[in-house]
Write a protein that holds these residues in place. Structure first.
Motif, mmCIF file in Angstrom:
data_model
loop_
_atom_site.group_PDB
_atom_site.id
_atom_site.type_symbol
_atom_site.label_atom_id
_atom_site.label_comp_id
_atom_site.label_asym_id
_atom_site.label_seq_id
_atom_site.Cartn_x
_atom_site.Cartn_y
_atom_site.Cartn_z
ATOM 1 N N VAL A 79 0.947 -1.211 -0.066
ATOM 2 C CA VAL A 79 0.085 0.024 -0.076
ATOM 3 C C VAL A 79 0.934 1.236 0.034
ATOM 4 C CG1 VAL A 79 -1.793 1.047 1.330
ATOM 5 C CG2 VAL A 79 -1.965 -1.130 0.975
ATOM 6 N N ASP A 80 0.635 2.163 -1.230
ATOM 7 C CA ASP A 80 1.362 3.229 -1.081
ATOM 8 C C ASP A 80 0.841 4.579 -0.111
ATOM 9 O OD1 ASP A 80 3.230 2.642 -3.203
ATOM 10 O OD2 ASP A 80 1.274 2.132 -4.474
ATOM 11 N N GLN A 81 1.952 5.477 0.263
ATOM 12 C CA GLN A 81 1.429 6.635 0.728
ATOM 13 C C GLN A 81 1.233 7.638 -0.301
ATOM 14 O OE1 GLN A 81 0.672 7.082 4.156
ATOM 15 N NE2 GLN A 81 1.322 4.693 4.107
ATOM 16 N N ALA A 91 -1.148 -3.620 -11.639
ATOM 17 C CA ALA A 91 -2.473 -3.683 -11.957
ATOM 18 C C ALA A 91 -3.214 -5.063 -11.858
ATOM 19 C CB ALA A 91 -2.825 -3.099 -13.181
ATOM 20 N N LYS A 92 -2.287 -6.038 -11.758
ATOM 21 C CA LYS A 92 -2.942 -7.587 -11.718
ATOM 22 C C LYS A 92 -3.345 -7.708 -10.120
ATOM 23 C CE LYS A 92 -0.227 -9.861 -15.308
ATOM 24 N NZ LYS A 92 -1.519 -10.500 -15.906
ATOM 25 N N GLN A 93 -2.888 -6.784 -9.200
ATOM 26 C CA GLN A 93 -3.491 -6.874 -7.741
ATOM 27 C C GLN A 93 -4.768 -6.414 -7.656
ATOM 28 O OE1 GLN A 93 -0.383 -5.514 -5.098
ATOM 29 N NE2 GLN A 93 1.159 -5.951 -6.856
ATOM 30 N N LEU A 94 -4.846 -5.400 -8.521
ATOM 31 C CA LEU A 94 -6.525 -4.715 -8.279
ATOM 32 C C LEU A 94 -7.455 -5.310 -8.024
ATOM 33 C CD1 LEU A 94 -5.839 -1.333 -10.675
ATOM 34 C CD2 LEU A 94 -5.152 -1.998 -8.138
ATOM 35 N N GLU A 104 -13.115 -1.623 -5.748
ATOM 36 C CA GLU A 104 -12.994 -0.839 -4.621
ATOM 37 C C GLU A 104 -11.799 -0.343 -3.894
ATOM 38 O OE1 GLU A 104 -15.948 1.319 -4.289
ATOM 39 O OE2 GLU A 104 -16.636 0.083 -6.102
ATOM 40 N N TYR A 105 -10.519 -1.197 -4.533
ATOM 41 C CA TYR A 105 -9.391 -0.464 -4.230
ATOM 42 C C TYR A 105 -9.216 1.021 -4.585
ATOM 43 C CZ TYR A 105 -7.164 -4.982 -3.375
ATOM 44 O OH TYR A 105 -6.844 -6.319 -2.591
ATOM 45 N N VAL A 106 -8.497 1.460 -3.621
ATOM 46 C CA VAL A 106 -8.214 2.992 -3.735
ATOM 47 C C VAL A 106 -6.872 3.248 -4.497
ATOM 48 C CG1 VAL A 106 -8.260 5.310 -2.597
ATOM 49 C CG2 VAL A 106 -9.546 3.454 -1.728
ATOM 50 N N ARG A 125 2.011 5.115 -14.516
ATOM 51 C CA ARG A 125 2.449 4.607 -13.123
ATOM 52 C C ARG A 125 1.064 4.301 -12.309
ATOM 53 N NH1 ARG A 125 5.194 10.005 -10.782
ATOM 54 N NH2 ARG A 125 5.950 8.565 -9.072
ATOM 55 N N LEU A 126 1.079 3.530 -11.533
ATOM 56 C CA LEU A 126 -0.094 3.173 -10.563
ATOM 57 C C LEU A 126 0.479 3.147 -9.126
ATOM 58 C CD1 LEU A 126 -2.770 1.797 -10.231
ATOM 59 C CD2 LEU A 126 -1.835 -0.364 -10.756
ATOM 60 N N PHE A 127 -0.396 3.406 -8.244
ATOM 61 C CA PHE A 127 -0.398 3.809 -6.878
ATOM 62 C C PHE A 127 -1.451 3.025 -6.371
ATOM 63 C CE2 PHE A 127 1.710 7.289 -8.727
ATOM 64 C CZ PHE A 127 3.108 7.329 -8.276
ATOM 65 N N ILE A 128 -1.216 2.001 -5.513
ATOM 66 C CA ILE A 128 -2.558 1.554 -4.467
ATOM 67 C C ILE A 128 -2.347 2.201 -3.326
ATOM 68 C CG2 ILE A 128 -3.543 -0.397 -3.482
ATOM 69 C CD1 ILE A 128 -2.152 -2.190 -5.769
ATOM 70 N N PHE A 129 -3.506 3.126 -2.756
ATOM 71 C CA PHE A 129 -3.482 3.686 -1.397
ATOM 72 C C PHE A 129 -4.164 3.126 -0.618
ATOM 73 C CE2 PHE A 129 -3.629 7.398 -4.755
ATOM 74 C CZ PHE A 129 -2.173 7.702 -4.588
#
Length: 596
Positions: free
Chosen positions: A2-4, A69-72, A75-77, A107-111
């Motif tokens: 999880v990113d900040q 993106a494979k982890q998405l 409702e992931y933020v 670029r992709l960030f998972i918050f």
């Protein structure tokens, strides 16, 4: 992982990009609405309050973003950085406002991640209401509800701007006030500093806004929360919001003109034109024509009185009703003989009985004949005469109800509404406003053996009816008015009593003794002695207006955190018990309900 946020800033809302943005690098922040993995390419719809945009993850652009993106999951933020590109011609869609473009992600960030939701947001209607209310924060993510609250916000903004332009001042009135119940029950708030004493949450700012007129504010308004401890229905909540308006030195026409122009501005939000001025219908006429004081004027199907036509009827039931000073009334359903089978009529008969009437009888007007149980009692010619009275043609259906006049009037009024809604007999996009005027000032309460106010006890009687106040109170009409839209009452108000002598006389007719009047309303009567101007106002139901504005059938869809029909908040699990220590501080002892 999880990113900040790390300084990432949104450049655009997801639903706002168009072809003009092609070639721009954008940063989008929101929730995963859906994900489609085709191996080489992954497509993700990212959603925020403005709408959705399709994002494409291509390993040739960014292997890292594609792998993440494979982890998405839904409702992931997330946050996405990428370039806006045109969709292929075959991929353009009208389903989305952004359907001509997509974002090629670099670029992709998972918050944040999201548990499996208790219902699918796209199919939330299939979930039970209790589940949707418990997880209201999920339901509020749905585009339809997001749109509802955008429009509600604009409604309140337009109202404030309009009222300000018209010279009104918004003044806040207290939430902790005195209990002066007249009608619905108050919500009581115990005082810790004054044991055994209580505040009440206001059912309306009624007395405060009248006092503001006495204070010289002249034009007041407020968008205000109000509270009523009453049984709930489709368009009722224990806490609700109203647009509260009061004006000094006015006649009803002055207020009508302001409110009509406000309605025109509000409904222009959804590109609907409001025809001014609104028609005015006296209360008695509304009851006789439509069987209700909040008639839906988008369709006709008016009530007709057949009592005189059938006064010499050989049909025993009709004769008994007329002898008992009852009435015989009817409605005509266009093409009802085609629309309704015998089984359907049985269903309508059950509905009418449920509303208090003894039942109904029908006349079907077919191509070459009249079909009705009444033919053998009245003859075909009399049945055709009834049809002529109602303007029936081939294929139409006449529904007749006999009995107590008030009961059959209200039953037919309810049946009229039911049939029109069931058979979709009106344009759902139409707006049919009306002012209902000339209400009775009093109604007799049989259980309590006294008069009640039809509106509230601060409503002024009509000047021409003043001689009847003492001799014949039921004859007195009020200077009261309701605003009706599409069968819903969206506002009610009146010209107020501004002279203390008349106010005391009204309290006396209502059966309130001097001690009770002083205890409940002494502060207000005192204010009336210090130069109260003639004044009047209205309270408009903001929730109901918003409901109609956005095309919903329940006000729960325009209230962010509504109560259920049993007055519970399932999200917060309230009402709920409180610790014994807290009750002791308030000098309260809870008596458990007795069990049988």
């Amino acid at each position: 992982m999880v990113d900040q946020l790390k300084g990432i800033k949104r450049t655009d809302y997801c639903g706002e990009m168009r072809r003009k943005d092609i070639g721009r690098e954008v940063t989008l922040l929101g929730w995963v609405d859906s994900r489609r993995d085709f191996g080489a390419l992954i497509f993700v719809d990212i959603r925020d309050r403005s709408g959705m945009t399709q994002v494409v993850f291509n390993p040739e652009i960014s292997e890292e973003a594609h792998g993440t993106a494979k982890q998405l999951r839904d409702e992931y933020v997330i946050g996405v950085v990428g370039k806006v590109v045109a969709r292929g011609k075959s991929a353009v869609t009208t389903r989305l406002k952004t359907g001509e473009i997509e974002v090629l992600a670099s670029r992709l960030f998972i918050f944040n991640i999201c548990k499996t939701t208790p219902f699918t947001l796209s199919q939330a209607e299939d979930a039970t209401e209790d589940k949707r209310m418990k997880y209201r924060y999920l339901e509020l993510r749905r585009p339809r509800l997001q749109r509802n609250f955008h429009l509600r916000h604009k409604l309140t903004l337009i109202t404030r701007n309009f009222m300000t332009r018209e010279g009104f001042i918004e003044v806040e009135t207290p939430f902790l006030t005195k209990s002066t119940p007249e009608g619905a029950r108050d919500y009581l708030v115990p005082s810790r500093l004054y044991p055994g004493f209580f505040y009440a949450l206001p059912q309306s700012p009624q007395l405060f806004k009248q006092i503001l007129m006495i204070a010289g504010f002249d034009r007041y308004f407020q968008i205000v929360k109000c509270f009523r401890d009453e049984d709930l229905r489709r368009d009722r909540q224990p806490e609700f919001t109203q647009i509260d308006i009061e004006m000094s030195f006015i006649q009803p026409d002055d207020l009508f003109e302001v409110v009509q122009r406000l309605m025109a501005e509000i409904f222009a939000l959804v590109d609907k034109k409001v025809t001014l001025p609104f028609p005015r219908i006296p209360y008695q006429e509304a009851m006789e024509r439509f069987g209700t004081d909040k008639p839906d004027l988008r369709y006709s199907m008016e009530l007709h009185d057949l009592t005189d036509l059938l006064k010499d009827s050989p049909f025993q039931r009709f004769a008994e009703v007329i002898t008992a000073a009852g009435g015989i009334r009817a409605i005509m359903v266009p093409q009802g003989s085609v629309r309704y089978s015998r089984k359907d009529i049985d269903g309508l008969n059950s509905l009418v009985r449920g509303w208090g009437a003894e039942g109904l009888v029908t006349i079907r007007f077919m191509t070459d004949e009249v079909r009705s149980p009444l033919v053998k009692h009245l003859g075909e010619e009399k049945c055709r005469q009834i049809g002529k009275e109602l303007g029936a043609k081939e294929g139409d259906l006449v529904i007749i109800v006999a009995g107590d006049y008030d009961v059959i009037t209200e039953s037919l009024g309810a049946l009229r509404s039911h049939i029109a809604e069931e058979q979709k007999m009106f344009d759902p996009e139409a707006l049919a406003f009306a002012w209902i005027v000339d209400f009775p000032l009093f109604e007799w309460n049989e259980r309590e053996g006294r008069y009640h106010s039809c509106h509230h006890p601060f409503t002024s009687p009509r000047e021409e009816d003043m001689p009847y106040l003492k001799s014949d109170p039921p004859k007195v009409m009020a200077r009261a008015y309701d605003l009706v839209l599409n069968g819903s009452e969206i506002g009610g108000g009146s010209i107020r009593i501004h002279r203390i002598e008349l106010q005391r006389e009204i309290f006396k007719i209502l059966g309130l003794d001097k001690e009770e009047v002083e205890r409940r309303f002494g502060f207000f009567l005192q204010a009336l002695e210090y130069g109260a101007p003639p004044h009047g106002g209205i309270a408009l139901g903001l929730d109901r207006i918003a409901m109609i504005l956005v095309g919903e059938s329940s006000i729960r869809e325009v209230i962010a955190f509504p109560k259920t029909t049993s007055a519970q908040c399932l999200l917060t699990d309230s009402p709920s018990p409180v610790p014994e220590e807290q009750l002791k501080e308030l000098f309260i002892r809870v008596k458990k309900p007795e069990t049988s």
